[in-house]
Design a protein around this motif. Structure first.
Motif, PDB file in Angstrom:
ATOM      1  N   ASN A 279      41.812  45.857  40.973  1.00  0.00           N
ATOM      2  CA  ASN A 279      42.272  45.920  42.171  1.00  0.00           C
ATOM      3  C   ASN A 279      41.024  45.322  43.452  1.00  0.00           C
ATOM      4  O   ASN A 279      41.376  45.152  44.511  1.00  0.00           O
ATOM      5  CB  ASN A 279      42.281  47.429  42.698  1.00  0.00           C
ATOM      6  CG  ASN A 279      41.102  48.315  42.559  1.00  0.00           C
ATOM      7  OD1 ASN A 279      39.949  47.709  42.349  1.00  0.00           O
ATOM      8  ND2 ASN A 279      41.167  49.785  42.319  1.00  0.00           N
TER       9      ASN A 279
ATOM     10  N   ARG B 280      45.160  43.984  35.097  1.00  0.00           N
ATOM     11  CA  ARG B 280      45.027  43.654  36.637  1.00  0.00           C
ATOM     12  C   ARG B 280      43.669  44.243  37.195  1.00  0.00           C
ATOM     13  O   ARG B 280      43.258  45.223  36.532  1.00  0.00           O
ATOM     14  CB  ARG B 280      46.133  43.853  37.499  1.00  0.00           C
ATOM     15  CG  ARG B 280      47.309  43.037  37.122  1.00  0.00           C
ATOM     16  CD  ARG B 280      47.120  41.660  37.408  1.00  0.00           C
ATOM     17  NE  ARG B 280      48.254  40.742  37.067  1.00  0.00           N
ATOM     18  CZ  ARG B 280      48.550  40.098  36.021  1.00  0.00           C
ATOM     19  NH1 ARG B 280      47.860  40.250  34.987  1.00  0.00           N
ATOM     20  NH2 ARG B 280      49.712  39.443  35.946  1.00  0.00           N
TER      21      ARG B 280
ATOM     22  N   GLU C   2      48.197  47.749  42.148  1.00  0.00           N
ATOM     23  CA  GLU C   2      47.755  46.984  40.827  1.00  0.00           C
ATOM     24  C   GLU C   2      48.296  47.622  39.584  1.00  0.00           C
ATOM     25  O   GLU C   2      48.308  46.802  38.541  1.00  0.00           O
ATOM     26  CB  GLU C   2      45.990  46.872  40.828  1.00  0.00           C
ATOM     27  CG  GLU C   2      45.440  46.095  42.086  1.00  0.00           C
ATOM     28  CD  GLU C   2      45.658  47.226  43.442  1.00  0.00           C
ATOM     29  OE1 GLU C   2      45.645  48.349  43.477  1.00  0.00           O
ATOM     30  OE2 GLU C   2      45.501  46.491  44.572  1.00  0.00           O
TER      31      GLU C   2
END
Length: 423
Positions: A272, A270, A285
């Motif tokens: 942020n 992922r 995140e």
């Protein structure tokens, strides 16, 4: 997605403190540190003057003079580690369709040492503003394109399938392996040679991290300089190294009687989308990446026996991922041992994620959790079980390893014993 399950059948690690996975594991399990004062160049102009350097002789590890001349130090690491991983796996790559064998290599900063050295040569030590290219090494172009790393590995092992360099900063080492896993799962390859390599200990790298005060200024007692989760920490210690794996489909590995270190049961990454170097304190995140990786592995949080932390030794990172573990694992986070091997081998940027995958697999192999060295004064805001100073014997069937990188990258991977995963 197909039902193909992907396992690690070969491991090789080149890390500070010893070349080879056995030397690497001995260092971790004994809680020894490989950080020292910088010897590769004169560090006196720099705020940070310590690093985790590797004693590596390319000739001693089988590289020919032409290969040494052609390849940057990080590429040399990758080729030597790839050969070692293939040998460790016992796989006969010649028996495989070469178009079904692929390579993914991660790197954050590419051929930093080669480029730094060649600039010194063509500029006459920085004296010339208009450089003279005729003094450059003939293969200078290879230093400019990180894809040369994966190309060198592919030539070494005879792989003619998917070939990729993954560069996502300090999560490159997890992401390169995660991408390789997906290629096998989707049926694009049967075998992947995957890992990451970086050799960033150079004046330009030290200057960059000095500028943002990310590396430690602690110069006395360099072995004690890297202190993840400790209240006296003040920055990370730069390192170098490489880890490469042989990945293959589980049933194929079983048919040939291969030794299986671990199944890569889940992976997620992922971003942020927040700040180039900053982290939100809530760890949302990273927590999301962990949750998705656990879901892919079909595991509840309480199945995790050990967390191999990013643990860089900066206050914002240590507190950020502590929050992420609590958010994703709930109360189980307080019962789960956590440690950072960066306390012993430093932070090798893009390479460290793969090195930490190797540490996680070997922790499962030996049922030993490596320690967080130099952890004597715990930060009260980091209140989990960080396995201080001394390794711990513990049955370990599932490991979570995570990475966090500049640019906002957050990655997580779950390793498990095949007989225990997907249950």
């Amino acid at each position: 997605m197909s039902g193909r399950r992907v396992v690690i059948t070969g491991i090789e690690v080149l890390a500070p403190g010893g070349v080879g996975k056995d030397h690497f594991w001995d260092l971790l399990s004994e809680g020894r540190t490989a950080t020292r004062g910088i010897t590769f160049f004169d560090p006196s102009p720099f705020r940070s003057q310590v690093a985790a350097e590797m004693d590596f002789d390319p000739e001693q590890h089988g590289l020919a003079p032409q290969e040494i001349r052609r390849m940057d130090r990080a590429a040399q690491f990758a080729v030597v580690a790839a050969r070692g991983a293939v040998a460790d796996s016992g796989i006969d790559l010649a028996a495989h369709d070469p178009h079904r064998v692929g390579v993914t290599i991660g790197s954050a900063v590419g051929a930093t040492m080669g480029l730094d050295e060649e600039y010194r040569v063509v500029s006459d030590g920085g004296r010339l503003h208009l450089v003279d290219h005729e003094y450059a090494v003939p293969h200078l172009y290879n230093y400019f394109v990180p894809s040369s790393f994966s190309a060198e590995v592919a030539w070494t092992v005879g792989a003619e399938g998917p070939n990729t360099v993954v560069s996502t900063g300090c999560t490159s080492g997890i992401d390169s392996v995660g991408y390789a896993v997906e290629l096998i799962r989707e049926g694009s390859a049967d075998v992947m040679i995957a890992g990451s390599s970086d050799a960033p200990i150079s004046p330009i790298t030290m200057a960059c991290f000095d500028a943002i005060k990310a590396t430690t200024p602690r110069r006395e007692d360099p072995e004690q300089a890297s202190r993840p989760f400790d209240g006296t920490r003040n920055g990370f210690v730069l390192g170098e190294g490489c880890a490469v794996f042989v990945l293959e489909e589980l049933e194929s590995a079983r048919r040939r009687g291969a030794h299986v270190y671990a199944e890569i049961a889940g992976y997620a990454t992922r971003s942020n989308a927040y700040h180039m170097t900053g982290l939100r304190p809530d760890g949302a995140e990273m927590a999301e990446a962990i949750t998705v990786a656990l879901d892919e592995a079909r595991m509840n949080a309480d199945r995790i026996d050990y967390i191999n932390a990013h643990g860089s030794g900066t206050k914002q990172n240590d507190r950020h991922e502590t929050a992420a573990f609590k958010k994703s694992l709930g109360e189980h986070a307080y019962r789960t041992p956590v440690s950072s091997i960066k306390s012993m081998v430093g932070h090798s940027l893009g390479a460290i994620g793969s090195i930490e995958i190797a540490a996680s697999a070997l922790a499962m192999e030996h049922h030993v959790v490596p320690p967080t060295a130099n952890l004597h004064t715990p930060d009260p805001e980091c209140d989990l079980d960080y396995v201080p100073v001394t390794a711990r014997e513990q049955l370990t069937d599932a490991v979570l390893t995570v990475g966090s990188g500049f640019g906002g990258f957050q990655s997580a991977m779950v390793l498990a014993r095949p007989e225990r995963s997907m249950a």
